[in-house]
Every structure is written in C-alpha cells, then in structure tokens.
Design a protein around this motif. Structure first.
Motif, PDB file in Angstrom:
ATOM      1  N   THR A  26       0.835  -1.200   0.000  1.00  9.31           N
ATOM      2  CA  THR A  26       0.000   0.000   0.000  1.00  9.31           C
ATOM      3  C   THR A  26       0.871   1.252   0.000  1.00  9.31           C
ATOM      4  O   THR A  26       2.044   1.207   0.374  1.00  9.31           O
ATOM      5  CB  THR A  26      -0.919   0.002   1.223  1.00  9.31           C
ATOM      6  N   HIS A  27       0.274   2.382  -0.402  1.00 10.07           N
ATOM      7  CA  HIS A  27       1.030   3.614  -0.566  1.00 10.07           C
ATOM      8  C   HIS A  27       1.244   4.330   0.760  1.00 10.07           C
ATOM      9  O   HIS A  27       0.523   4.109   1.740  1.00 10.07           O
ATOM     10  CB  HIS A  27       0.293   4.556  -1.525  1.00 10.07           C
ATOM     11  N   LYS A  28       2.228   5.207   0.758  1.00  9.06           N
ATOM     12  CA  LYS A  28       2.447   6.116   1.879  1.00  9.06           C
ATOM     13  C   LYS A  28       1.452   7.273   1.797  1.00  9.06           C
ATOM     14  O   LYS A  28       0.812   7.490   0.771  1.00  9.06           O
ATOM     15  CB  LYS A  28       3.878   6.646   1.862  1.00  9.06           C
ATOM     16  N   MET A  29       1.356   8.029   2.893  1.00  4.92           N
ATOM     17  CA  MET A  29       0.420   9.145   2.921  1.00  4.92           C
ATOM     18  C   MET A  29       0.799  10.233   1.923  1.00  4.92           C
ATOM     19  O   MET A  29      -0.056  10.987   1.452  1.00  4.92           O
ATOM     20  CB  MET A  29       0.335   9.729   4.323  1.00  4.92           C
ATOM     21  N   THR A  30       2.073  10.333   1.615  1.00  4.63           N
ATOM     22  CA  THR A  30       2.526  11.373   0.679  1.00  4.63           C
ATOM     23  C   THR A  30       2.468  10.923  -0.777  1.00  4.63           C
ATOM     24  O   THR A  30       2.771  11.715  -1.664  1.00  4.63           O
ATOM     25  CB  THR A  30       3.962  11.779   1.026  1.00  4.63           C
ATOM     26  N   ASP A  31       2.114   9.673  -1.039  1.00  4.68           N
ATOM     27  CA  ASP A  31       2.021   9.161  -2.415  1.00  4.68           C
ATOM     28  C   ASP A  31       0.587   9.336  -2.902  1.00  4.68           C
ATOM     29  O   ASP A  31      -0.328   8.660  -2.445  1.00  4.68           O
ATOM     30  CB  ASP A  31       2.423   7.686  -2.442  1.00  4.68           C
ATOM     31  N   LEU A  32       0.390  10.251  -3.835  1.00  5.90           N
ATOM     32  CA  LEU A  32      -0.943  10.568  -4.349  1.00  5.90           C
ATOM     33  C   LEU A  32      -1.221   9.919  -5.703  1.00  5.90           C
ATOM     34  O   LEU A  32      -2.228  10.233  -6.331  1.00  5.90           O
ATOM     35  CB  LEU A  32      -1.103  12.089  -4.464  1.00  5.90           C
ATOM     36  N   SER A  33      -0.343   9.030  -6.161  1.00  4.97           N
ATOM     37  CA  SER A  33      -0.513   8.435  -7.483  1.00  4.97           C
ATOM     38  C   SER A  33      -1.672   7.448  -7.532  1.00  4.97           C
ATOM     39  O   SER A  33      -2.156   7.120  -8.611  1.00  4.97           O
ATOM     40  CB  SER A  33       0.777   7.733  -7.909  1.00  4.97           C
TER      41      SER A  33
ATOM     42  N   VAL B 223      -5.251  17.683 -10.782  1.00  6.81           N
ATOM     43  CA  VAL B 223      -5.076  16.229 -10.732  1.00  6.81           C
ATOM     44  C   VAL B 223      -3.784  15.832 -11.439  1.00  6.81           C
ATOM     45  O   VAL B 223      -3.036  14.957 -10.974  1.00  6.81           O
ATOM     46  CB  VAL B 223      -6.295  15.527 -11.352  1.00  6.81           C
ATOM     47  N   ASP B 224      -3.495  16.474 -12.535  1.00  6.58           N
ATOM     48  CA  ASP B 224      -2.261  16.171 -13.255  1.00  6.58           C
ATOM     49  C   ASP B 224      -1.033  16.602 -12.458  1.00  6.58           C
ATOM     50  O   ASP B 224       0.006  15.933 -12.486  1.00  6.58           O
ATOM     51  CB  ASP B 224      -2.293  16.866 -14.624  1.00  6.58           C
ATOM     52  N   ARG B 225      -1.138  17.697 -11.724  1.00  4.80           N
ATOM     53  CA  ARG B 225       0.014  18.174 -10.953  1.00  4.80           C
ATOM     54  C   ARG B 225       0.355  17.236  -9.801  1.00  4.80           C
ATOM     55  O   ARG B 225       1.530  17.034  -9.495  1.00  4.80           O
ATOM     56  CB  ARG B 225      -0.258  19.580 -10.403  1.00  4.80           C
ATOM     57  N   ILE B 226      -0.620  16.667  -9.141  1.00  2.00           N
ATOM     58  CA  ILE B 226      -0.333  15.800  -7.998  1.00  2.00           C
ATOM     59  C   ILE B 226      -0.041  14.364  -8.413  1.00  2.00           C
ATOM     60  O   ILE B 226       0.252  13.525  -7.565  1.00  2.00           O
ATOM     61  CB  ILE B 226      -1.495  15.823  -6.990  1.00  2.00           C
ATOM     62  N   GLY B 227      -0.128  14.055  -9.704  1.00  2.00           N
ATOM     63  CA  GLY B 227       0.185  12.713 -10.175  1.00  2.00           C
ATOM     64  C   GLY B 227      -0.952  11.726 -10.060  1.00  2.00           C
ATOM     65  O   GLY B 227      -0.724  10.514 -10.147  1.00  2.00           O
TER      66      GLY B 227
ATOM     67  N   VAL C 155      -8.964  18.329  -3.757  1.00  2.00           N
ATOM     68  CA  VAL C 155      -7.745  18.102  -4.545  1.00  2.00           C
ATOM     69  C   VAL C 155      -6.731  19.206  -4.263  1.00  2.00           C
ATOM     70  O   VAL C 155      -5.523  18.951  -4.124  1.00  2.00           O
ATOM     71  CB  VAL C 155      -8.080  18.015  -6.044  1.00  2.00           C
ATOM     72  N   GLU C 156      -7.209  20.448  -4.139  1.00  2.00           N
ATOM     73  CA  GLU C 156      -6.299  21.549  -3.819  1.00  2.00           C
ATOM     74  C   GLU C 156      -5.703  21.372  -2.434  1.00  2.00           C
ATOM     75  O   GLU C 156      -4.538  21.707  -2.207  1.00  2.00           O
ATOM     76  CB  GLU C 156      -7.054  22.869  -3.924  1.00  2.00           C
ATOM     77  N   GLY C 157      -6.496  20.854  -1.486  1.00  2.00           N
ATOM     78  CA  GLY C 157      -5.963  20.609  -0.149  1.00  2.00           C
ATOM     79  C   GLY C 157      -4.869  19.548  -0.154  1.00  2.00           C
ATOM     80  O   GLY C 157      -3.865  19.684   0.551  1.00  2.00           O
ATOM     81  N   CYS C 158      -5.043  18.482  -0.946  1.00  5.56           N
ATOM     82  CA  CYS C 158      -3.989  17.471  -1.049  1.00  5.56           C
ATOM     83  C   CYS C 158      -2.725  18.045  -1.665  1.00  5.56           C
ATOM     84  O   CYS C 158      -1.606  17.745  -1.226  1.00  5.56           O
ATOM     85  CB  CYS C 158      -4.498  16.283  -1.886  1.00  5.56           C
ATOM     86  N   GLU C 159      -2.896  18.883  -2.663  1.00  6.54           N
ATOM     87  CA  GLU C 159      -1.724  19.499  -3.293  1.00  6.54           C
ATOM     88  C   GLU C 159      -1.037  20.460  -2.340  1.00  6.54           C
ATOM     89  O   GLU C 159       0.196  20.535  -2.291  1.00  6.54           O
ATOM     90  CB  GLU C 159      -2.158  20.226  -4.565  1.00  6.54           C
ATOM     91  N   ARG C 160      -1.829  21.212  -1.565  1.00  5.86           N
ATOM     92  CA  ARG C 160      -1.249  22.196  -0.649  1.00  5.86           C
ATOM     93  C   ARG C 160      -0.462  21.526   0.479  1.00  5.86           C
ATOM     94  O   ARG C 160       0.634  21.967   0.831  1.00  5.86           O
ATOM     95  CB  ARG C 160      -2.353  23.072  -0.073  1.00  5.86           C
ATOM     96  N   GLU C 161      -0.989  20.428   1.021  1.00  7.42           N
ATOM     97  CA  GLU C 161      -0.329  19.782   2.149  1.00  7.42           C
ATOM     98  C   GLU C 161       0.654  18.701   1.717  1.00  7.42           C
ATOM     99  O   GLU C 161       1.390  18.177   2.544  1.00  7.42           O
ATOM    100  CB  GLU C 161      -1.374  19.181   3.083  1.00  7.42           C
TER     101      GLU C 161
END
Length: 404
Positions: free
Chosen positions: A162-169, A190-194, A234-240
C-alpha cells in the motif's frame, strides 16, 4: 455348427435345454418354436458374424478418439492475478477470464497472506475485486485458487504494498457536475499531484468530485460508497503534499471544519519568515521597550484559561462588560428567622451608603481631620471608585467594603 438339444422344461420366459452330456442351458423361450413341449428336440445352428464384429469395433475406436480429443487434450488454466490500483488503505485486483476447458467450475477463492480472504461471487462474470481496510505502507501477498471438476489450480503469488500518505498516485478522480472553468482547473490539479482522472465511476474510483449532488454518475458513486467531495479537496492534497481527510470537503460540510495545513516542503521557510517578522516587531534598543517587556502580561477576558480561585474570591462575581467588575460579597445567611433576599439587602446597603455620604472607617490611631479635609477626602474617594468601576480593573481604586 449344428447342436441338438432336448427341451426339459418350458416356462413363460425361459426354457431349460439339456445337452447330450446332461448339461443345463437356459434359453429364451420366445426364440423357440411355439409348438415345442417338454421332451421336444430342437436343432440350433451357431456361427460367428465377422462383418458385424468389425463394424462394432470400428465404432468403438471412433468413440474413444472423440473422448480423448474432447476431454484429454485441454484442461483448465490457472488464473492470472495482477494489481490494477493501490491506495493508502485499499487495493484493486483483477484477473483474466477463467478458462475451464471442458470442466465445470466449483469455486474461485482469494487468499491473503496465506489465509482465506473469501470466495469470489459469480466468478465467470466478475474479473476484479476491491480490498479495503488495509494498513498504510504495508506489504501483502495474494493468490487465487480455482477448483473445477478437472482439478484444482492456483495462481502465482502476487506481492503488493500500500502507498504512503505522501504518495498521491493512487488517487482516481471521477468528475461530476462542475462549471467548465472549475473542471479545467480540476484536471490541471489532478495532473500536478500525479493522480488519475476517470470519465465514469469504476471500481478503482477513489473520489467523486462535483458541486451538485445529482446525475447518474453521482447516484452510482453513492451506491458504491465512494466519497463525494468538492474540488477544494484536490487543492488541499496538493497544498499539504499528502492525502487529507474528506470530512470537511463533503458537499454539505462546513468549510470551517477543514484542517488546513501547509506543504511540508515550504514549512521551514514559512517558520523562518514568521520568526523574523516577530523579531522585527520588538526592538530592545528602543526606549521604553525594556519597560514594555518587563511588564507582566495580562490575560484577556473570556480567553478560556482557568483562573485559580481562593476562599476569599469563591463567592464573588464579575460585573457586566468585557472586563471584571466590582466584587460583591456573597449574601449572608438569614439571622433571627428573617428571610431577606440578597437583592433587597444590596439595595438597603446602597441606601445606607448614600445616607452616610460614603464614610470610611478610620483606625483609632488616625489623627482628627477638620471638615474641609473630610470633604476633600470624600470627593477623591468617590472619583477613585468611579474610575475603578469604569476601567473594570480589579484591585485598583478605593473600593469600600459594605459592612454586613
């Protein structure tokens, strides 16, 4: 070959024939002439039919070849298991259609870490499954076991993590009803965060993003228990820089419930800038700065901090306004059976204070004053009490204690 036999006994279905050496032969009576009785002699000719024997042998060999070609050359294939998508707490596994050959299906079972995880319902139709409730950044092993009438077949073991918390792929977003401009910005984010963008709701869809709760895709996401959030998630995930909770981003959620944080990549610079700004606000070399910093800090009213109490202050209350008001002593218990209320007592004490002209007690050792001094002193005491009440500062000014 001609054989002569003597009829011994004739029954409804079987006749007993006797040979010359007295051997008994049971023979179907339906094949004998109808006029025979016990003691009759019959001649039976016996010969081999070679043509019929060859035809039968040929037919049997043809049947054996058909059985071999149908059931002996093809057998069920082991299932091929692979990973379709992985997130922090879930995995989506898929496999190719099951090849049973000529066998019949009994069951298809999924195993996790060597233990049975469950049976796949409708294995001929379902080619994928989603496993939720997994631990973050943890390794798991899976394999399928196919049981058929032609044998049991197992797939190779699949090891995934499973992924880590920082892996958004692993995030797969399906957009719903959105304004055109907001949809374009969502695709860019969505494209920016992978992450991935899906046009329709699928089994690997992790979040459904929209601004209005309606439409067929929204209904399908609700049936599949997929989180339905606003584009700000999505913006919150990118910001943090990590996946954030969805509770504050539901369509009917209060924006104040969102826990907004900073991207760890920029937290160090932000902390340094904040420290420099705070340092520039106080200049120790400025006259009066030392006196300002040396003064004790005064807590703001209603700040939520607990103030220690003492026996002398437990019975006191604060006055109206933002600051504390004058302290009022508690109402004493009634004496001699009187039932006077605290409010009436305070009014009586106020009347006595007005009648007495705000007189104060003097110690016995105090020197006598003339009338002019007493008048000046009374005026100054009134002004002091007025200032202390208006400022709302406890312990400042002269507050006379009303005798009980």
């Amino acid at each position: 070959m001609l054989v002569s036999l003597t009829v011994g006994k004739v029954d409804a279905g079987v006749a007993v024939l006797l040979t010359e050496d007295k051997r008994l032969i049971e023979f179907p009576s339906i094949l004998l002439p109808p006029s025979i009785t016990s003691g009759s002699i019959v001649d039976i000719t016996v010969s081999q039919n070679g043509d019929a024997e060859a035809t039968s042998q040929k037919s049997f060999q043809s049947l054996q070849k058909r059985i071999l070609n149908t059931y002996g050359l093809h057998s069920p294939s082991p299932p091929a298991l692979r990973l379709r998508n992985a997130t922090q707490t879930s995995l989506v596994l898929e496999w190719d259609p099951i090849d049973l050959a000529t066998s019949s299906l009994k069951s298809l079972t999924l195993y996790r870490n060597g233990s049975k995880a469950g049976s796949i319902p409708r294995p001929k139709e379902m080619l994928q499954t989603k496993i939720s409730g997994l631990a973050v950044d943890t390794e798991y092993s899976f394999h399928l076991v196919l049981r058929t009438t032609g044998g049991t077949f197992s797939s190779p073991t699949l090891t995934v993590r499973t992924h880590k918390m920082t892996d958004l792929s692993g995030i797969t977003v399906t957009p719903g009803i959105l304004p055109p401009q907001l949809r374009d910005s969502l695709e860019t984010a969505v494209d920016r965060i992978g992450a991935k963008l899906a046009d329709s709701v699928r089994i690997d869809t992790t979040h459904f993003v929209c601004t209005e709760g309606r439409g067929p895709e929204w209904e399908r996401a609700s049936e599949m228990n997929i989180p339905i959030v606003r584009p700000e998630w999505v913006e919150g995930c990118e910001r943090e820089g990590r996946i954030v909770g969805v509770r504050g981003y539901y369509l009917n959620a209060n924006p104040k419930d969102r826990q907004v944080g900073a991207n760890p990549a920029f937290s160090g610079n932000a902390a340094a800038g904040e420290q420099s700004r705070q340092g520039s606000m106080i200049q120790p070399n400025t006259p009066g700065a030392a006196s300002q910093t040396s003064l004790p800090s005064r807590s703001a009213p209603n700040s939520g901090q607990h103030r220690p109490t003492s026996p002398e202050r437990d019975g006191y209350v604060t006055g109206p306004g933002n600051g504390p008001g004058p302290e009022i002593p508690p109402t004493p218990p009634p004496k001699d059976g009187s039932q006077r209320l605290g409010h009436d007592q305070e009014e009586d004490e106020a009347d006595e204070e007005e009648d007495s002209g705000s007189e104060t007690e003097e110690p016995d050792s105090a020197r006598p004053r003339d009338s002019d001094d007493e008048t000046t002193l009374a005026a100054s005491e009134k002004e002091g009490r007025k200032v202390s009440v208006e400022d709302g500062d406890e312990g400042t000014g002269d507050m006379d204690e009303v005798p009980l």
